[in-house]
Design a protein around this motif. Structure first.
Motif, PDB file in Angstrom:
ATOM      1  N   LEU A 107       0.821  -1.212   0.000  1.00  0.00           N
ATOM      2  CA  LEU A 107       0.000   0.000   0.000  1.00  0.00           C
ATOM      3  C   LEU A 107       0.852   1.257   0.000  1.00  0.00           C
ATOM      4  O   LEU A 107       0.361   2.335  -0.366  1.00  0.00           O
ATOM      5  CB  LEU A 107      -0.955   0.000   1.197  1.00  0.00           C
ATOM      6  N   GLY A 108       2.108   1.152   0.428  1.00  0.00           N
ATOM      7  CA  GLY A 108       3.016   2.296   0.372  1.00  0.00           C
ATOM      8  C   GLY A 108       2.492   3.484   1.161  1.00  0.00           C
ATOM      9  O   GLY A 108       2.076   3.363   2.320  1.00  0.00           O
ATOM     10  N   ASP A 109       2.513   4.659   0.517  1.00  0.00           N
ATOM     11  CA  ASP A 109       2.095   5.890   1.187  1.00  0.00           C
ATOM     12  C   ASP A 109       0.628   5.878   1.589  1.00  0.00           C
ATOM     13  O   ASP A 109       0.207   6.697   2.417  1.00  0.00           O
ATOM     14  CB  ASP A 109       2.343   7.092   0.259  1.00  0.00           C
ATOM     15  N   TRP A 110      -0.132   4.964   0.995  1.00  0.00           N
ATOM     16  CA  TRP A 110      -1.568   4.910   1.302  1.00  0.00           C
ATOM     17  C   TRP A 110      -1.873   4.015   2.502  1.00  0.00           C
ATOM     18  O   TRP A 110      -3.036   3.896   2.888  1.00  0.00           O
ATOM     19  CB  TRP A 110      -2.336   4.406   0.083  1.00  0.00           C
ATOM     20  N   TYR A 111      -0.860   3.398   3.098  1.00  0.00           N
ATOM     21  CA  TYR A 111      -1.112   2.419   4.156  1.00  0.00           C
ATOM     22  C   TYR A 111      -1.876   3.038   5.332  1.00  0.00           C
ATOM     23  O   TYR A 111      -2.880   2.490   5.797  1.00  0.00           O
ATOM     24  CB  TYR A 111       0.206   1.830   4.650  1.00  0.00           C
ATOM     25  N   ASP A 112      -1.391   4.176   5.817  1.00  0.00           N
ATOM     26  CA  ASP A 112      -2.024   4.807   6.983  1.00  0.00           C
ATOM     27  C   ASP A 112      -3.363   5.444   6.638  1.00  0.00           C
ATOM     28  O   ASP A 112      -4.137   5.782   7.542  1.00  0.00           O
ATOM     29  CB  ASP A 112      -1.097   5.865   7.579  1.00  0.00           C
ATOM     30  N   ILE A 113      -3.638   5.631   5.355  1.00  0.00           N
ATOM     31  CA  ILE A 113      -4.883   6.273   4.931  1.00  0.00           C
ATOM     32  C   ILE A 113      -5.952   5.230   4.604  1.00  0.00           C
ATOM     33  O   ILE A 113      -7.063   5.274   5.130  1.00  0.00           O
ATOM     34  CB  ILE A 113      -4.621   7.178   3.715  1.00  0.00           C
ATOM     35  N   ALA A 114      -5.599   4.274   3.724  1.00  0.00           N
ATOM     36  CA  ALA A 114      -6.571   3.265   3.309  1.00  0.00           C
ATOM     37  C   ALA A 114      -6.538   2.025   4.202  1.00  0.00           C
ATOM     38  O   ALA A 114      -7.537   1.295   4.275  1.00  0.00           O
ATOM     39  CB  ALA A 114      -6.308   2.864   1.860  1.00  0.00           C
ATOM     40  N   GLY A 115      -5.414   1.781   4.886  1.00  0.00           N
ATOM     41  CA  GLY A 115      -5.297   0.589   5.720  1.00  0.00           C
ATOM     42  C   GLY A 115      -6.382   0.452   6.781  1.00  0.00           C
ATOM     43  O   GLY A 115      -6.994  -0.617   6.908  1.00  0.00           O
ATOM     44  N   PRO A 116      -6.667   1.514   7.569  1.00  0.00           N
ATOM     45  CA  PRO A 116      -7.742   1.389   8.562  1.00  0.00           C
ATOM     46  C   PRO A 116      -9.099   1.098   7.940  1.00  0.00           C
ATOM     47  O   PRO A 116      -9.899   0.332   8.488  1.00  0.00           O
ATOM     48  CB  PRO A 116      -7.723   2.765   9.252  1.00  0.00           C
ATOM     49  N   ALA A 117      -9.393   1.696   6.794  1.00  0.00           N
ATOM     50  CA  ALA A 117     -10.672   1.440   6.132  1.00  0.00           C
ATOM     51  C   ALA A 117     -10.775  -0.014   5.688  1.00  0.00           C
ATOM     52  O   ALA A 117     -11.856  -0.615   5.729  1.00  0.00           O
ATOM     53  CB  ALA A 117     -10.836   2.373   4.932  1.00  0.00           C
ATOM     54  N   LEU A 118      -9.648  -0.595   5.273  1.00  0.00           N
ATOM     55  CA  LEU A 118      -9.640  -1.988   4.830  1.00  0.00           C
ATOM     56  C   LEU A 118      -9.519  -2.967   5.989  1.00  0.00           C
ATOM     57  O   LEU A 118      -9.603  -4.179   5.785  1.00  0.00           O
ATOM     58  CB  LEU A 118      -8.477  -2.204   3.860  1.00  0.00           C
ATOM     59  N   GLY A 119      -9.303  -2.456   7.192  1.00  0.00           N
ATOM     60  CA  GLY A 119      -9.180  -3.334   8.344  1.00  0.00           C
ATOM     61  C   GLY A 119      -7.838  -4.028   8.445  1.00  0.00           C
ATOM     62  O   GLY A 119      -7.702  -5.019   9.167  1.00  0.00           O
ATOM     63  N   VAL A 120      -6.805  -3.509   7.748  1.00  0.00           N
ATOM     64  CA  VAL A 120      -5.475  -4.119   7.811  1.00  0.00           C
ATOM     65  C   VAL A 120      -4.500  -3.249   8.590  1.00  0.00           C
ATOM     66  O   VAL A 120      -3.324  -3.593   8.710  1.00  0.00           O
ATOM     67  CB  VAL A 120      -4.918  -4.396   6.395  1.00  0.00           C
ATOM     68  N   GLU A 135      -9.238   7.797  -2.601  1.00  0.00           N
ATOM     69  CA  GLU A 135      -8.066   7.808  -3.474  1.00  0.00           C
ATOM     70  C   GLU A 135      -7.129   6.654  -3.110  1.00  0.00           C
ATOM     71  O   GLU A 135      -6.564   5.991  -3.994  1.00  0.00           O
ATOM     72  CB  GLU A 135      -7.317   9.140  -3.339  1.00  0.00           C
ATOM     73  N   GLY A 136      -6.965   6.406  -1.812  1.00  0.00           N
ATOM     74  CA  GLY A 136      -6.100   5.319  -1.383  1.00  0.00           C
ATOM     75  C   GLY A 136      -6.641   3.956  -1.789  1.00  0.00           C
ATOM     76  O   GLY A 136      -5.881   3.075  -2.226  1.00  0.00           O
TER      77      GLY A 136
END
Length: 911
Positions: A107-120, A135-136
Motif C-alpha cells: 500500500l506504500g504511502d496509502w497504508y495509513d490512509i486506506a489501511g484502517p478502512a480496509l481493516g489491515v 483515493e487510497g
C-alpha cells in the motif's frame, strides 16, 4: 413455439438472459485481450428475484474460465451502517494472504490512509479525509489489478452497500480509464436515497454501457423452467398458473417449484389452484409462519442469524440465541432443510469464517422484520456486548449500539463516542455522525452533553458545515464545555460560518467570546482568529481602525508561541494587501517562522489554526517577490494533504495555490494543469464556496496570460465566474481578473465598469497592492483613447503605489503601463525601464511581455527574439504569436532607439 433455455450448466435463474450473458462475455473478453486495456463497468438493475445474483455468478464462471481473478462482495440491508463493509469484503481477500509487512509495502504511502478502512491497519488519532480514503482504495485496486490481471470485481445488492463504499465506487468508476479492472454491480431500483443515491447515480453515469434492466420471465420461459424442474408431463394450464402466481419472477418461480417438489404435487391443471397457497408460504407472512412451525429454538436461531447479518457462525448464533451447541447445530440443520439458511457458496469467492448465510436477501429481511421490536433491540444490545468482549472495538459494535433502546446509559454514551472517534480515524465521518446523534438520544449526562455536541460538530465539519454550525451553537449555549475545548469550539464554529459564506456572523462569534476572557493565550488566539476572518472578508468596507489595531498588537509579538506567530502572519498579510513596503512586510512574516520553517503545531494539517492562516503567509511571499519561499510552502501543503489523504477542499486549495505559484513564476502550462486539477476537486466539494472561486479565478487569469481568450471566456461561463462574488478575499482580485477578461473579449464598456467596481471595492477596504489588485493598469489602458487625462492620473497613482510597495514586479508593471500611454522616445525609455525591473523580477511572464513591448517600440529584432524565447518558455502562446508577427517586419533596431539593458535600472530622465 420453442422454449428458451439457459445454456450449459447455468442456473435456472438465467432463463431468457442470453443478451445479458453475451454482454458480460464481451466485456470480459475485452478485459482479457490486452493488459493495457482500460477498465469497464456494467450495472445490472432489476427488482428482487429477477436473477441479478445468478448473472453475477455467471460473470464469475465466464471470467474464471478465461483465467481471470474474481473478487466478490454483497451489500446487506441491516449492514448499511457499517462503514467500508462491502469494500472490505471485496479487497480484504487479496491482502489477508500477505504478511503485515508485505501489506504495508504494497500500500506504500496509502497504508495509513486506506489501511484502517480496509481493516489491515489500526486507526490513528487524526481525522482522515473521506476523499483521501477513496483515493487510497483506488490506488490499492490499481496496484492489485496490475498484480492479478485480469481482475474482475462484482458487487451484489449494491443498493444496500454502506455509504463509504458507494463513495469509493463512484470515484473508482470515474478512474476506470486508468485502472484495468472490470466492475459489475447489481442493484434494485429505488431502495436508497440522499447521498448514497447520488453516489449510485454517479456510478451508473460513469458506465460505458447503458444500465442493463432485467425483466420478468415470459409465460413461455416459465413453462420451460417448470417442465425442466418437474418433468415434461407438467401441463400447459399448470405452467400458466405458475407464471400467474409468481409474475415471472425467477427466484419466486424456483422457490415455488421446490415447494411443489417437496409436497409431491402433481403438475396438472387440477392442482393448479394449490399453487398460490404454496407461494405464500415461501415469503412474507407465510415464511414467518413456516419458521414458527420449526419450533421456538429454530425461530430464535433464525432471529439471531438475522441480527448478526454477516459472517454467521453456529457458535456465534448460539451465544446470541442462548442455545447450547447441540441445540444450535440441530436448529441450523432444520433451517437449511427449510431453505431459510444455507451453506455459503464457495463459488462466490468471498472468504470468511461463516458457516451459514440466508438463502436470499428477501428471506433475511423477512426474518429480521419478524423479530418483535423490543426483543430486536435487546438482541442488538447483547450482540454489541459479544462483539466488544471479543476485542473488536467500539466501532465494530456500533451498528448494534445504534439499535439499542435509549435508556440513560452512561456506558453506552461512552461507547458511541469511542466508536465515533474510530470512524473518524478511518475516514467515515457519516458513521461517526450517526453514533454521536444516537448518543444524544440516550441522553448523555448534563456535564457530558455539550462535549457530545462539540464532537458531533467536529464530525460534520468536512461534510456538512451547516450542521456543524447548529451543533456547535447549541454546545456553546450549554454548561460543561470550558477551557481549551470551548475556545476550540468557538474557532470551529467561526470557521464553519466562514465556509458557509456567513463571514460577519463568524466575526461576531469570535469577538463575543474573546470579550468574555481574561488576557492570555486563549484570548490572543481568538483575537488572532478574528483578525484572520476580517483579513479574508471581502465586505463593502474594512473594519474601521483594524489595520492600526492589528499593527499595535503585532508590535508586541516576538513569535514565542503560535498565537503570536498567527498575529505576525495576519499583520504581514494586511500590510501586503494595503501595499506597504514589501521588504518590511516580508520581514514581519519571517518572524512567524522558526529557522525558516513552520513551527510545530502550525503545519498544514494541524487543526488548531486552519489552512487560511498559512495561505495568507504564503500569499505574502507570493506577492512580495519571494516566490521561492511561497512555492516551498505551497508544495509543502500539497505533499502534506496528499500524505494525509485529504483529497477534498484542502487538496483543491493546495492545487490552486501551487497553480498560483506557477502563474506568478511564469510557468503558465504547469499553472493551467494544477488549476484544472484544483477545479476538478473543487467541483466535488461544491460550487459557490471560496475555494471554487479561487480555482476558477486563477485558471481564467492563467488562460488570459497564455492568450487563450476564448477558452478563458468558456471557463468563466461554465463555472459562473461573474457577480455576485463570494464574501471572502480571493487571490488575485476577482474583479480585476474579470475586468481583464471582459476587455480581452472585446466587451470594453463592461470591462471598464468591472474595473471601476474593482477600484471602488479596493479603496473601501484600503487595498492598494498594485500586484494583487491590478485594476489600475488595465483601466488606464482602456481609457487611454476616450479619457486620456484620467488614464494619465491612474497611471501616475499606480506608479506611486508600486514604488511605495517597492518590488521589481510592481515597479516594472507600473512602468509598462506608463509606457503604453506615451509615444516616441518617452515611451521607449519607460519601456526600457520596465524591462530592467522585470528582468530582475522572478515573474518571467511579465518580463516576457515587457521585452516584447519594448522590442515593438524600439523596433529591436534582438529584443523581440528574446521576448519570443521567453514567451515560448512560459507557454504564452498569444504573446509568442505577437512577437513572431512583429519580427516579420523588423530587420534591426532603429538608430535612435534606446537599447534595452541586459541588467540594472535605467533612470527615468523625466523633464
Amino acid at each position: 413455439m420453442t422454449e428458451v433455455r439457459p445454456t450449459g450448466e447455468a442456473s435456472p435463474s438465467l432463463w431468457e438472459r442470453d443478451e445479458e450473458v453475451a454482454a458480460i462475455t464481451a466485456v470480459v473478453d475485452t478485459l482479457c485481450a490486452d493488459r493495457s486495456s482500460p477498465g469497464n463497468l456494467l450495472v445490472l438493475r432489476g427488482e428482487a428475484g429477477l436473477g441479478k445474483t445468478a448473472l453475477l455468478a455467471e460473470t464469475r464462471r465466464i471470467a474464471e474460465q478465461r483465467g481471470c481473478t474474481v473478487w466478490s462482495a454483497r451489500g446487506g440491508e441491516t449492514l448499511r451502517s457499517v462503514p467500508f463493509n462491502v469494500v472490505r469484503q471485496l479487497l480484504q481477500p487479496a491482502l489477508v494472504s500477505m504478511l503485515p509487512e508485505e501489506v504495508r509495502e504494497y500500500l506504500g504511502d496509502w497504508y495509513d490512509i486506506a489501511g484502517p478502512a480496509l481493516g489491515v491497519a489500526e486507526p490513528g488519532d487524526r481525522h482522515i479525509d473521506p476523499q483521501g480514503v477513496c483515493e487510497g482504495l483506488t490506488a490499492a485496486v490499481r496496484r492489485l489489478a496490475r498484480r492479478d490481471w485480469p481482475l474482475v470485481l462484482t458487487v451484489d445488492d449494491v443498493h444496500w452497500a454502506d455509504q463509504e463504499t458507494l463513495h469509493w465506487l463512484a470515484v473508482l468508476a470515474e478512474r476506470l480509464a486508468e485502472v484495468p479492472v472490470l466492475v459489475v454491480v447489481a442493484r434494485r431500483p429505488g431502495e436508497v436515497s440522499g447521498v448514497s443515491a447520488r453516489h449510485l447515480d454517479a456510478v451508473a453515469e460513469a458506465a460505458e454501457h447503458p444500465v442493463t434492466v432485467l425483466s420478468a420471465l415470459t409465460p413461455l420461459a416459465t413453462a420451460g423452467l417448470t417442465r425442466a424442474t418437474l418433468g415434461e408431463n407438467a401441463d400447459a394450464a399448470f405452467c400458466r398458473e405458475v407464471w400467474a402466481v409468481t409474475g415471472g419472477n425467477p427466484y419466486e418461480t424456483v422457490e415455488l417449484l421446490a415447494k411443489v417438489q417437496d409436497s409431491e404435487l402433481e403438475p396438472v391443471e387440477t392442482h393448479a389452484g394449490e399453487l398460490r397457497a404454496l407461494n405464500r408460504s415461501a415469503r412474507g407472512g407465510g415464511l414467518v409462519a413456516r419458521l414458527e412451525q420449526l419450533g421456538i429454538d429454530s425461530t430464535r436461531f433464525a432471529w439471531a442469524a438475522a441480527i448478526i447479518g454477516t459472517d454467521i457462525t453456529v457458535d456465534l448464533v448460539a451465544r446470541l440465541a442462548t442455545l447450547n451447541r447441540d441445540d444450535a447445530v440441530r436448529c441450523a440443520e432444520l433451517l437449511r432443510g427449510a431453505r431459510i439458511l444455507t451453506v455459503p457458496d464457495p463459488g462466490t469467492g468471498r472468504t470468511g469464517v461463516a458457516d451459514l448465510e440466508f438463502v436470499h436477501p428477501l428471506i433475511a429481511t423477512a426474518v429480521y422484520n419478524s423479530i418483535p421490536d423490543a426483543l430486536r433491540r435487546a438482541m442488538h444490545g447483547i450482540a454489541a456486548r459479544i462483539v466488544t468482549d471479543s476485542g473488536r472495538g467500539a466501532a465494530s459494535a456500533s451498528r448494534h449500539l445504534l439499535e439499542v433502546h435509549p435508556d440513560d446509559d452512561e456506558e453506552l454514551v461512552w461507547q458511541l463516542r469511542e466508536a465515533a472517534r474510530e470512524h473518524l480515524a478511518t475516514g467515515a465521518p457519516d458513521a461517526a455522525r450517526r453514533c454521536l446523534e444516537r448518543a444524544l438520544e440516550e441522553p448523555p449526562r448534563p456535564e457530558v452533553h455539550a462535549h457530545v455536541l462539540y464532537e458531533l460538530g467536529r464530525a460534520t465539519f468536512l461534510t456538512a458545515p451547516a450542521r456543524t454550525i447548529g451543533h456547535l451553537r447549541t454546545a456553546l449555549g450549554m454548561s460543561g464545555l470550558d477551557g481549551a475545548a470551548r475556545v476550540d469550539a468557538v474557532v470551529r464554529l467561526s470557521q464553519a460560518l466562514l465556509h458557509n459564506n456567513q463571514t460577519e456572523e463568524a466575526l461576531r462569534t469570535v469577538e463575543a467570546e474573546a470579550a468574555r476572557l481574561e488576557p492570555g493565550p486563549a484570548r490572543m488566539r481568538l483575537q488572532a482568529v478574528r483578525f484572520m476572518w476580517e483579513g479574508v472578508h471581502a465586505g463593502e468596507t474594512s473594519t474601521p481602525g483594524r489595520s492600526e489595531r492589528l499593527a499595535d498588537l503585532a508590535a508586541t509579538c516576538t513569535g514565542r508561541d503560535n498565537s503570536e506567530r498567527a498575529l505576525l502572519v495576519l499583520r504581514g498579510f494586511d500590510a501586503m494587501m494595503c501595499g506597504e513596503n514589501a521588504e518590511e512586510v516580508a520581514e514581519i512574516c519571517d518572524r512567524a517562522l522558526v529557522n525558516g520553517r513552520l513551527a510545530p503545531g502550525f503545519g498544514w494539517t494541524d487543526s488548531e489554526w486552519g489552512v487560511e492562516l498559512l495561505l495568507m503567509l504564503a500569499g505574502v511571499y507570493a506577492y512580495t517577490d519571494r516566490l521561492d519561499r511561497a512555492e516551498s510552502l505551497y508544495n509543502e501543503a500539497l505533499r502534506a494533504y496528499e500524505t494525509a489523504g485529504w483529497s477534498g477542499g484542502h487538496l483543491a486549495l493546495a492545487h490552486a495555490y501551487v497553480g498560483l505559484g506557477h502563474r506568478r513564476r511564469g510557468r503558465l502550462v504547469a499553472a493551467e494543469k494544477s488549476l484544472r486539477e484544483s477545479l476538478r476537486l473543487a467541483e466535488r466539494v461544491g460550487r459557490g464556496l471560496p475555494l471554487y472561486w479561487t480555482a476558477t479565478c486563477n485558471l481564467v487569469d492563467t488562460l488570459l496570460a497564455r492568450g487563450h481568450v476564448d477558452e478563458a471566456r468558456a471557463v468563466a461561463e461554465r463555472h459562473g465566474f461573474a457577480p455576485p462574488y463570494p464574501s471572502t478575499i480571493v487571490l488575485p482580485d476577482l474583479r480585476s481578473v474579470r475586468g481583464r477578461l471582459l476587455l480581452a473579449a472585446g466587451r470594453t464598456e463592461d470591462g471598464v465598469n468591472e474595473l471601476e467596481a474593482a477600484e471602488k471595492a479596493a479603496a473601501s477596504r484600503g487595498h492598494h497592492n498594485p500586484v494583487h489588485v491590478f485594476w489600475a493598469a488595465d483601466l488606464a489602458r482602456a481609457l487611454a483613447g476616450t479619457d486620456p487625462a484620467r488614464a494619465a492620473r491612474l497611471a501616475v497613482e499606480y506608479r506611486r503605489q508600486a514604488e511605495r510597495f517597492g518590488t521589481d514586479t510592481a515597479i516594472g508593471e507600473a512602468l509598462r503601463c506608463a509606457a503604453a500611454l506615451e509615444t516616441g522616445q518617452r515611451a521607449v525609455r519607460l519601456a526600457a525601464q520596465a524591462v530592467a525591473y522585470l528582468e530582475s523580477s522572478p515573474c518571467q511572464y511579465e518580463h516576457a511581455v515587457a521585452r516584447v513591448e519594448y522590442g515593438i517600440l524600439a523596433r529591436s529584432k534582438a529584443d523581440l527574439e528574446r521576448g519570443l524565447a521567453l514567451a515560448r518558455s512560459c507557454g504564452a502562446d498569444g504573446l509568442a504569436a505577437r512577437a513572431r508577427a512583429e519580427l516579420a517586419s523588423v530587420t534591426g533596431p532603429a538608430p535612435s532607439a534606446t537599447p534595452a539593458p541586459a541588467g540594472g535600472r535605467v533612470p527615468d530622465n523625466r523633464p
